[in-house]
Structures are given as C-alpha cells and as structure tokens.
Motif scaffolding. Structure first.
Motif, PDB file in Angstrom:
ATOM      1  N   ARG A 197       0.812  -1.210   0.000  1.00 25.19           N
ATOM      2  CA  ARG A 197       0.000   0.000   0.000  1.00 25.19           C
ATOM      3  C   ARG A 197       0.851   1.269   0.000  1.00 25.19           C
ATOM      4  NH1 ARG A 197      -5.482  -0.786   1.422  1.00 25.19           N
ATOM      5  NH2 ARG A 197      -5.957  -2.856   2.260  1.00 25.19           N
ATOM      6  N   ASP A 198       2.021   1.223   0.626  1.00 26.82           N
ATOM      7  CA  ASP A 198       2.804   2.434   0.834  1.00 26.82           C
ATOM      8  C   ASP A 198       4.068   2.512  -0.004  1.00 26.82           C
ATOM      9  OD1 ASP A 198       1.077   3.549   2.885  1.00 26.82           O
ATOM     10  OD2 ASP A 198       1.756   1.899   4.130  1.00 26.82           O
ATOM     11  N   GLY A 199       4.409   1.464  -0.735  1.00 24.14           N
ATOM     12  CA  GLY A 199       5.554   1.490  -1.621  1.00 24.14           C
ATOM     13  C   GLY A 199       6.884   1.672  -0.899  1.00 24.14           C
ATOM     14  N   LEU A 200       7.912   1.967  -1.697  1.00 22.42           N
ATOM     15  CA  LEU A 200       9.264   2.132  -1.167  1.00 22.42           C
ATOM     16  C   LEU A 200       9.773   3.533  -1.480  1.00 22.42           C
ATOM     17  CD1 LEU A 200      10.815  -1.259  -2.369  1.00 22.42           C
ATOM     18  CD2 LEU A 200      10.074  -0.699  -0.034  1.00 22.42           C
ATOM     19  N   LEU A 201      10.301   4.204  -0.487  1.00 25.42           N
ATOM     20  CA  LEU A 201      10.842   5.548  -0.674  1.00 25.42           C
ATOM     21  C   LEU A 201      12.115   5.495  -1.513  1.00 25.42           C
ATOM     22  CD1 LEU A 201      10.780   8.596   0.045  1.00 25.42           C
ATOM     23  CD2 LEU A 201      12.146   8.033   2.070  1.00 25.42           C
ATOM     24  N   ALA A 202      12.203   6.407  -2.478  1.00 28.57           N
ATOM     25  CA  ALA A 202      13.396   6.509  -3.304  1.00 28.57           C
ATOM     26  C   ALA A 202      13.802   7.968  -3.442  1.00 28.57           C
ATOM     27  CB  ALA A 202      13.153   5.905  -4.691  1.00 28.57           C
ATOM     28  N   VAL A 203      15.085   8.193  -3.583  1.00 27.51           N
ATOM     29  CA  VAL A 203      15.623   9.506  -3.916  1.00 27.51           C
ATOM     30  C   VAL A 203      15.849   9.523  -5.426  1.00 27.51           C
ATOM     31  CG1 VAL A 203      17.564  11.090  -3.587  1.00 27.51           C
ATOM     32  CG2 VAL A 203      16.715   9.736  -1.658  1.00 27.51           C
ATOM     33  N   VAL A 204      15.461  10.622  -6.068  1.00 22.14           N
ATOM     34  CA  VAL A 204      15.530  10.731  -7.528  1.00 22.14           C
ATOM     35  C   VAL A 204      16.478  11.870  -7.886  1.00 22.14           C
ATOM     36  CG1 VAL A 204      14.201  11.067  -9.645  1.00 22.14           C
ATOM     37  CG2 VAL A 204      13.151   9.903  -7.681  1.00 22.14           C
ATOM     38  N   SER A 205      17.276  11.667  -8.922  1.00 20.27           N
ATOM     39  CA  SER A 205      18.232  12.691  -9.332  1.00 20.27           C
ATOM     40  C   SER A 205      17.516  13.942  -9.852  1.00 20.27           C
ATOM     41  CB  SER A 205      19.160  12.145 -10.417  1.00 20.27           C
ATOM     42  OG  SER A 205      18.426  11.794 -11.579  1.00 20.27           O
ATOM     43  N   ARG A 206      18.239  15.035  -9.842  1.00 25.01           N
ATOM     44  CA  ARG A 206      17.655  16.314 -10.270  1.00 25.01           C
ATOM     45  C   ARG A 206      17.134  16.258 -11.702  1.00 25.01           C
ATOM     46  NH1 ARG A 206      21.255  19.395  -8.338  1.00 25.01           N
ATOM     47  NH2 ARG A 206      20.049  20.123  -6.552  1.00 25.01           N
ATOM     48  N   ASP A 207      17.822  15.516 -12.574  1.00 26.68           N
ATOM     49  CA  ASP A 207      17.395  15.424 -13.973  1.00 26.68           C
ATOM     50  C   ASP A 207      16.357  14.328 -14.206  1.00 26.68           C
ATOM     51  OD1 ASP A 207      18.881  13.094 -13.811  1.00 26.68           O
ATOM     52  OD2 ASP A 207      20.464  13.762 -15.179  1.00 26.68           O
ATOM     53  N   LEU A 208      15.912  13.677 -13.142  1.00 27.39           N
ATOM     54  CA  LEU A 208      14.865  12.644 -13.186  1.00 27.39           C
ATOM     55  C   LEU A 208      15.285  11.409 -13.994  1.00 27.39           C
ATOM     56  CD1 LEU A 208      11.691  14.890 -13.776  1.00 27.39           C
ATOM     57  CD2 LEU A 208      12.650  14.117 -11.594  1.00 27.39           C
ATOM     58  N   LYS A 209      16.590  11.179 -14.111  1.00 21.37           N
ATOM     59  CA  LYS A 209      17.057  10.046 -14.908  1.00 21.37           C
ATOM     60  C   LYS A 209      17.405   8.825 -14.075  1.00 21.37           C
ATOM     61  CE  LYS A 209      18.762  12.703 -18.860  1.00 21.37           C
ATOM     62  NZ  LYS A 209      19.946  13.043 -19.710  1.00 21.37           N
ATOM     63  N   THR A 210      17.847   9.027 -12.839  1.00 23.10           N
ATOM     64  CA  THR A 210      18.244   7.903 -11.991  1.00 23.10           C
ATOM     65  C   THR A 210      17.607   8.036 -10.610  1.00 23.10           C
ATOM     66  OG1 THR A 210      20.257   9.051 -11.266  1.00 23.10           O
ATOM     67  CG2 THR A 210      20.448   7.583 -13.173  1.00 23.10           C
ATOM     68  N   ALA A 211      17.600   6.933  -9.902  1.00 21.19           N
ATOM     69  CA  ALA A 211      17.031   6.917  -8.547  1.00 21.19           C
ATOM     70  C   ALA A 211      17.756   5.863  -7.732  1.00 21.19           C
ATOM     71  CB  ALA A 211      15.538   6.626  -8.600  1.00 21.19           C
TER      72      ALA A 211
END
Length: 329
Positions: free
Chosen positions: A11-25
C-alpha cells in the motif's frame, strides 16, 4: 532534493531519492522505508536523504537505477489528510459569473477549502478509472504541499517553515455531480474521486528563486488529448499563498506530518494563458455566448500535467493519464 515512492505491491511502496534530472534513482530503504516514515522524523531523516541525493547527482550512488515514472505511486500513496483550497479566486469568480451568482466579498480574504479522500491516491501515470463518462469528467491542474506537524492556531508566518515538499496534482472532478451535492449544503463527496500526484515531490529549495512568498512562480502546463490547453503562471493571481492555506487548515485543529494541502485550480485573469480545467473554459463560453460548447472528458481521453523550469527541464516529472471505464465489482 527529489523524492518518489516506487511500486512494490504494498500500500505504501518504497521511498526513493531521484536525481535532479529525473534520470536515476536509488531506494532509501536503509534510511527510511516509506515517505511517511521520513516525514514523521524529518529533521533526522532529511539530512541523510540529502546526502544520498548529492551522491546520486554526482553519479556516486552505489545502488542507482534508471528512473521510470510508470513505476511510481503517488509520492505519498495515502495520507492522513488531503485538504484542497481555492486560492485562485479568479476561477471561483468565473464559475459564479457563469451562473449569474454573486460572489461573497469574504472569498477574497477567507480561503475556500474542502477535505477530500486521502486513502486511495492515483499514481502519476496510472489511468483514471470511473464508472461513467456522463458524470462530467474534468481534470484540475494544481500545486500542493506536504507539511510537517503544524500546531493548531499557527499563523501564516509560523507555517512557512512547516512545508516539507511540493508536488503537482490532478484533482479529478465530476462536474455533473457537483450541483446536486452542493445543493444539499454539505459540500463535495461523490463529485471528488481519487486525485493523482506527480512522480516526484521536491523540497522548496529545488525551485530556487521560483519559490518565494509561499508561491511557485512558474507556469503549469496542461495538455489534453495532445493539445496544450493552458499554461497559467502559478504565482500570478494566487490570492492566498501556501503559508496562508496551511494556517487556515489549522485554525481549529492540529495538522500532522504528511498532511497535503492543495492550491486549487491554477487560474490567471489573463485568459490568453489558457485554462487548468475544462469547467473554466466552459464558464468563459457561457459568459460570452450564453452556452458552453467544450465537452467534458470521455473514456479514452488523455491528460498531461507538467511544470518546467526556466531552462525547460521538468521539475516534478509529468502526470500522464488516460480516462478508462471501470468494471462494476
């Protein structure tokens, strides 16, 4: 920094950090398993997430992977509270003018706000499922903030540092159900189904000078069936800023970490900027010609909502959805 919630079947998924250009996490499971856990202990968790964000942007994150918005849930997949304001009073004024109703003077100094369902948000690229397209399906392009704990009675100035994250919203509305509901004098309910949010939520500093005075000073783009229909500036004609909206929320109650507060439909008095919902263009048609011509959304229609920075880069990623017919359970 930019944060997302990745689908994992829960239900709550997994927290991820995403790069500024939205290309990697990179998953942040070693820091906080979910977005809500991070918000609950923000002062301790946020610096650790920021460190990971800097590593990711530098290409030094150990477990990075290609970021794909299709794998995202809403940044906060379910929230303790979702309260949507109507801070662009021009939008309210148009709706009332179209039906020859006088607008109370109080609307200019006392925000409108309704409480929506917050237990079942839609992912940024998940389809919107509804039982009928005779209900007057409309998109509403908005900006929203996620707060930390905000004590009851906090002033707008005190609320300024309680805003943790910002994101975009498609506040789906069923326009043909609204009149009967409002006639009951008890507000929206069935006419406001689940809302969708952008792939990532960002900390205010990511917006640089475009975040000031509690407002986002950038255009919000809405593309309906492949046609750009609006790009009004979010900082123009916003009568109540987010500090004021959060303060309004906590006049008689506490708001807990993870509360979401929306701006309402972004609307500029300059109609050449287009519109952020179909209802608004229909109101302009009624005022000008006495009848609305533009239809509401039908099954198969698509909507894309996105905000670009001054260099043309996407800040939050895009909400991209199709309207689909739900099966009767």
């Amino acid at each position: 920094m930019k944060l997302a919630t990745i689908k994992d079947g829960s239900r709550d998924g997994l927290l991820a950090v995403v790069s500024r250009d939205l290309k990697t996490a990179q998953l942040a499971d070693s820091i906080a398993p979910t977005m809500q856990k991070a918000l609950d202990d923000w002062d301790f968790i946020a610096p650790q997430l920021q460190d990971l964000y800097e590593q990711l942007n530098a290409g030094k994150a150990a477990r990075s992977f290609a970021f794909d918005a299709k794998n995202c849930m809403a940044p906060l997949p379910r929230a303790y509270q979702w309260a949507d304001g109507s801070s662009y009073v021009n939008h309210v004024e148009l709706v009332r003018r179209a039906r020859n109703a006088e607008m109370p003077e109080s609307f200019w100094h006392d925000p409108l706000m309704y409480q929506g369902g917050s237990d079942d948000f839609i992912g940024p690229q998940d389809d919107v499922y509804l039982l009928s397209d005779e209900w007057g399906i409309d998109f509403e392009s908005e900006v929203a903030v996620i707060t930390g704990d905000v004590p009851m009675g906090s002033t707008a100035a005190q609320c300024a540092d309680k805003i943790r994250l910002l994101m975009l919203v498609n506040d789906v509305s069923l326009r043909n159900l609204i009149p009967a509901e409002l006639a009951k004098g008890f507000g929206f309910f069935q006419s406001k189904p689940a809302s969708a949010f952008s792939p990532v939520a960002v900390t205010p500093d990511e917006l640089g000078a475009s975040w000031r005075d509690g407002k986002v000073h950038l255009p919000l783009r809405s593309t309906w069936n492949g046609k750009l229909v609006g790009q009004p500036d979010c900082g123009v004609d916003m009568v109540f800023n987010f500090h004021q909206l959060v303060s309004h929320l906590v006049k008689t109650r506490n708001a807990r970490a993870g509360s979401i507060v929306g701006s309402g439909t972004v609307s500029n008095k300059d109609s050449s900027k287009g519109y952020s919902c179909i209802a608004e263009v229909r109101c302009l048609e009624m005022i000008a010609d006495g009848a609305a011509k533009t239809p509401f959304m039908k099954f198969g229609d698509t909507i894309k909502i996105e905000m670009l920075d001054h260099a043309g880069a996407s800040i939050f990623g895009a909400i991209e959805q199709s309207i689909r017919q739900a099966a009767i359970p």
